[in-house]
Scaffold this motif. Structure first.
Motif, PDB file in Angstrom:
ATOM      1  N   GLU A   1      -2.991   8.470   4.873  1.00  0.00           N
ATOM      2  CA  GLU A   1      -3.523   7.933   3.621  1.00  0.00           C
ATOM      3  C   GLU A   1      -4.706   8.758   3.143  1.00  0.00           C
ATOM      4  O   GLU A   1      -4.810   9.092   1.973  1.00  0.00           O
ATOM      5  CB  GLU A   1      -3.969   6.493   3.831  1.00  0.00           C
TER       6      GLU A   1
ATOM      7  N   ASN B   1      -1.489   3.801  14.221  1.00  0.00           N
ATOM      8  CA  ASN B   1      -2.490   3.432  13.214  1.00  0.00           C
ATOM      9  C   ASN B   1      -3.288   4.652  12.769  1.00  0.00           C
ATOM     10  O   ASN B   1      -3.549   4.837  11.588  1.00  0.00           O
ATOM     11  CB  ASN B   1      -3.450   2.381  13.774  1.00  0.00           C
TER      12      ASN B   1
ATOM     13  N   GLN C   1      -1.331   6.749  10.496  1.00  0.00           N
ATOM     14  CA  GLN C   1      -1.211   6.143   9.177  1.00  0.00           C
ATOM     15  C   GLN C   1      -2.514   6.313   8.379  1.00  0.00           C
ATOM     16  O   GLN C   1      -2.490   6.657   7.204  1.00  0.00           O
ATOM     17  CB  GLN C   1      -0.870   4.661   9.318  1.00  0.00           C
ATOM     18  N   ASP C   2      -3.646   6.119   9.049  1.00  0.00           N
ATOM     19  CA  ASP C   2      -4.935   6.336   8.383  1.00  0.00           C
ATOM     20  C   ASP C   2      -5.046   7.751   7.852  1.00  0.00           C
ATOM     21  O   ASP C   2      -5.423   7.991   6.712  1.00  0.00           O
ATOM     22  CB  ASP C   2      -6.091   6.135   9.371  1.00  0.00           C
TER      23      ASP C   2
ATOM     24  N   ASN D   1       0.822  -1.207   0.000  1.00  0.00           N
ATOM     25  CA  ASN D   1       0.000   0.000   0.000  1.00  0.00           C
ATOM     26  C   ASN D   1       0.854   1.254   0.000  1.00  0.00           C
ATOM     27  O   ASN D   1       0.491   2.273  -0.546  1.00  0.00           O
ATOM     28  CB  ASN D   1      -0.956  -0.010   1.190  1.00  0.00           C
TER      29      ASN D   1
END
Lengths: 335, 431
Positions: A217, A210, A213-214, A3
């Motif tokens: 993105e 997390n 990172q979300d 990803n």
């Protein structure tokens, strides 16, 4: 990481050169003494640091305490004024901007702090903390501001009803989320995450990483992720920069660094990362002594005093950053 | 997969792509998953789960007030102070006699507290309170004053009496001659006795409160204005400005406080003093008094300036100040919204705790005879000075020490109040 690679490609589509270029950054903190406050010595926190951050990528910046990583992060945002060097953000050297111009750039670059207890004003409600930037930049007022704060709170996994509460009512992980929401309030392109998880419990660390990172993105953020723990950096970063005593030791794509560390300091750091499997035996490289004083750093290679493979030559020259494989740089003359 | 598992796994992974996929998996596929399975700290756990602490959505002021309310001692202190200040404001009404009212003949000098009779001496039953007139005689041997009640006439204590000869003004605005209580001539009701001139001590203590209680507050404002201004400037701008201000503080600190007070006070109360001449006015006692206040303030600002400076200095380095800067906040905004509020609780508490110090300083000055003149004002220190008048043995006139009691109470209550406020403002002491 598939990803991440696809994201690199996505970033490449819009990109015109790196988002951030740091060139020969230097920060000395003067030590003053005597009745006339003369400068008697300098703490050389950052010495000749250069690196690039591409659009949409996460760059990890690691090193032990005192290696100057926080100073780099804060110098980029001009929270402390660098002594020398350039910080080129999207083609503009922000170190030369006037205060008024810099304000515009502050909408584009933000910071998340290490200590979630010190970084939130205890006398302001969460809504005011997050909404302050909107007021400063005239982005939103009144109801609209409230609405946007509510959205941000939800975005970071808190409830809009938390808006009227005060920081002391929250746990460390929740506070860090508030700090993230505050940074997001101006819709920045670039965020310096200054050890955002090192003050948190391991379980909470994962949540916050997390979340980052979300967000990265979804919002297409570019992150400079500062940490002293290679383990945390590993899975969020595309590139990793290893610093020691104000200098860069090694820069490498994340995978490459973990699989194939070149610099003896990186090796030592990696060997210190705990492995949760007790059956795995690994040779630890235990560094002798402490990090030397940044007031009088060792000559030549700053790491040589603790380096297992140091030779006489190490004292003579400052090892330049040399590209070994594409994107993988090291500053060591013996490897 | 739980969040706990996430992180420790990774280091082992190194180049292991399986682990990478596992880590990348939940985040990429379902970002909310880790949060839902998160342990106690998690958001999901608290979202909609009612108040997480008791202080949901309360303003800072309200939290402080609720904390303060739980501090019993401070609350009592606060109420006593309210009572004392009210009684100082309404001194004219509460005092049966004027500040300087006295009778030449027969003199009422050194009268002990008048005995108020609640019961009828004949029947022993409860009756309307009354007093007897008092006759002064001398002990034939010791020549001590002896007061005897002449029990033939009873003088009932009357309430809400008009005494046109003793008008007063409340807060300098409302003129009146109504007194809470009094007795008919020739009797006198001296609740706390009289001084060497026969002036009613009870009335004088009430009037004295006007001076003694306000002087602390006034002096504190002078000191705090200077301390905040100079300390704030020194802390915020630093550098040379900081150096100059701090050296000034040190110079002030090097002068012995009492010495400075005495010199300045005696200089200022001299009607021919240069200050008075410069303004072209002869100083009344009240003006000298005001100058005393300023002197007290001038002596007291240094310590506060130091503390404010260091508070601002340290607050400037706090992450939330850096965060505000990173958000683009200007210097003024950072100073007003972030730095100064962080000193507010200290300032309020220190203000409260400084007042008793100034009250004591004024009392000391007045006691030494350097306060306002006795003729047109009274202060508790001045009243205590009566106890040292020539030819007095305190064991025969112990009531002259009564003005020490309100001093004690005022100082104690201000301290209790300050303690309570300090605890209420301290987020770490929240209960």
């Amino acid at each position: 990481m598939s990803n991440q690679r696809s994201k690199d490609a996505k970033g490449a589509a819009t990109q015109t050169g790196p988002l951030l270029e740091v060139k020969n950054l230097r920060k000395y903190f003067p030590i003053r003494g005597g009745i006339f406050s003369r400068v008697v010595a300098n703490v050389k926190a950052v010495e000749d640091v250069s690196f690039n951050v591409q659009r949409g990528e996460v760059v990890g910046l690691v090193g032990e305490s005192g290696s100057g990583k926080t100073t780099v992060g804060r110098s980029i945002l001009r929270l402390i004024e660098p002594t020398a060097g350039e910080v080129i953000f999207d083609g503009v050297d922000v170190t030369k901007l006037s205060k008024a111009h810099m304000r515009e750039y502050r909408k584009r670059m933000q910071i998340i702090f290490q200590d979630p207890f010190a970084s939130l004003n205890p006398r302001m409600s969460v809504g005011d903390i997050i909404g302050e930037a909107m007021t400063i930049h005239n982005l939103a007022r009144g109801k609209e501001r409230e609405q946007r704060v509510a959205q941000l709170l939800e975005r970071v996994g808190l409830s809009p009803s938390h808006m009227r509460r005060y920081p002391h009512e929250f746990s460390g992980g929740q506070r860090q989320r508030i700090g993230i929401a505050r940074a997001l309030a101006v819709s920045p392109q670039f965020i310096v995450a200054d050890e955002p998880v090192s003050a948190l419990d391991v379980s909470i660390q994962a949540q916050v990483v997390n979340l980052l990172q979300d967000l990265k993105e979804e919002l297409g953020l570019t992150l400079l992720f500062i940490a002293h723990d290679l383990g945390v950096v590993e899975y969020i970063s595309d590139h990793v920069i290893v610093m020691y005593l104000g200098r860069i030791m090694e820069i490498a794509p994340s995978k490459d660094l973990y699989a194939n560390p070149i610099h003896p300091y990186t090796e030592a750091l990696l060997s210190a990362v705990p492995i949760p499997d007790p059956t795995v035996k690994r040779d630890r490289i235990i560094l002798q002594g402490d990090i030397p004083s940044p007031i009088n750093p060792p000559s030549g290679c700053v790491f040589r005093t603790r380096c297992p493979i140091a030779t006489k030559e190490c004292a003579d020259v400052v090892p330049p950053l040399v590209e070994v494989t594409p994107g993988h740089f090291k500053a060591c003359i013996n490897r | 997969m739980t969040d706990k598992g996430d992180l420790p796994d990774t280091p082992a992974a190194g180049a292991d792509s399986d682990a990478d996929a596992a880590i990348g998996g939940p985040t990429a596929a379902a970002p909310q998953v880790p949060l839902e399975h998160a342990p106690a700290d998690s958001v999901e756990f608290e979202r909609g789960a009612g108040p997480l602490l008791t202080q949901e959505g309360k303003s800072q002021g309200r939290i402080v007030w609720e904390q303060f309310r739980r501090h019993k001692a401070a609350l009592i202190g606060g109420w006593i102070l309210v009572f004392m200040y009210l009684s100082a404001i309404f001194a004219g009404f509460l005092a049966p006699y004027g500040l300087n009212e006295y009778r030449r003949s027969p003199s009422a000098a050194f009268r002990p507290p008048t005995q108020v009779h609640w019961t009828d001496p004949d029947t022993g039953r409860l009756t309307r309170p009354f007093v007897y007139d008092v006759v002064e005689t001398r002990d034939p041997v010791t020549r001590q004053r002896v007061y005897e009640e002449s029990t033939d006439v009873r003088y009932p204590i009357k309430f809400f009496v008009h005494r046109p000869s003793q008008p007063y003004k409340i807060l300098g605005l409302f003129k009146s001659d109504l007194h809470l209580f009094g007795v008919d001539d020739p009797a006198r009701v001296f609740l706390w006795g009289t001084n060497n001139l026969g002036k009613d001590l009870f009335s004088r203590v009430l009037y004295g409160g006007q001076v003694s209680l306000t002087i602390g507050i006034l002096a504190v404002w002078v000191a705090f204005f200077l301390g905040l201004l100079l300390g704030g400037i020194a802390g915020y701008y630093g550098g040379l400005v900081d150096d100059i201000i701090m050296r000034l503080v040190e110079v002030f600190a090097a002068i012995p406080g009492l010495f400075l007070l005495i010199v300045l006070a005696s200089l200022l109360r001299d009607p021919n003093n240069p200050l008075a001449k410069a303004f072209g006015l002869q100083m009344t006692s009240a003006q000298t008094f005001l100058l005393t206040v300023i002197v007290l303030g001038f002596v007291g600002w240094g310590g506060l300036a130091r503390v404010i400076r260091s508070l601002i200095l340290s607050a400037r380095e706090l992450d939330y100040a850096a965060a505000a800067k990173a958000l683009g906040a200007g210097e003024t905004r950072i100073l007003w919204r972030h730095l100064l509020p962080s000193t507010a609780s200290y300032v309020i508490v220190d203000l409260t705790l400084s007042i008793p110090g100034f009250i004591l300083a004024e009392t000391g000055l007045s006691f030494l005879g350097l306060g306002p003149s006795e003729l047109d004002t009274a202060s508790w220190g001045l009243l205590l000075r009566d106890a040292t008048a020539r030819g007095i043995s305190i064991q025969f006139v112990p009531w002259l020490l009564i003005p020490g009691i309100p001093i004690l109470f005022a100082v104690l209550c201000w301290n209790l109040l300050g303690d309570g406020l300090r605890d209420a403002f301290d987020p770490k002491k929240r209960r």
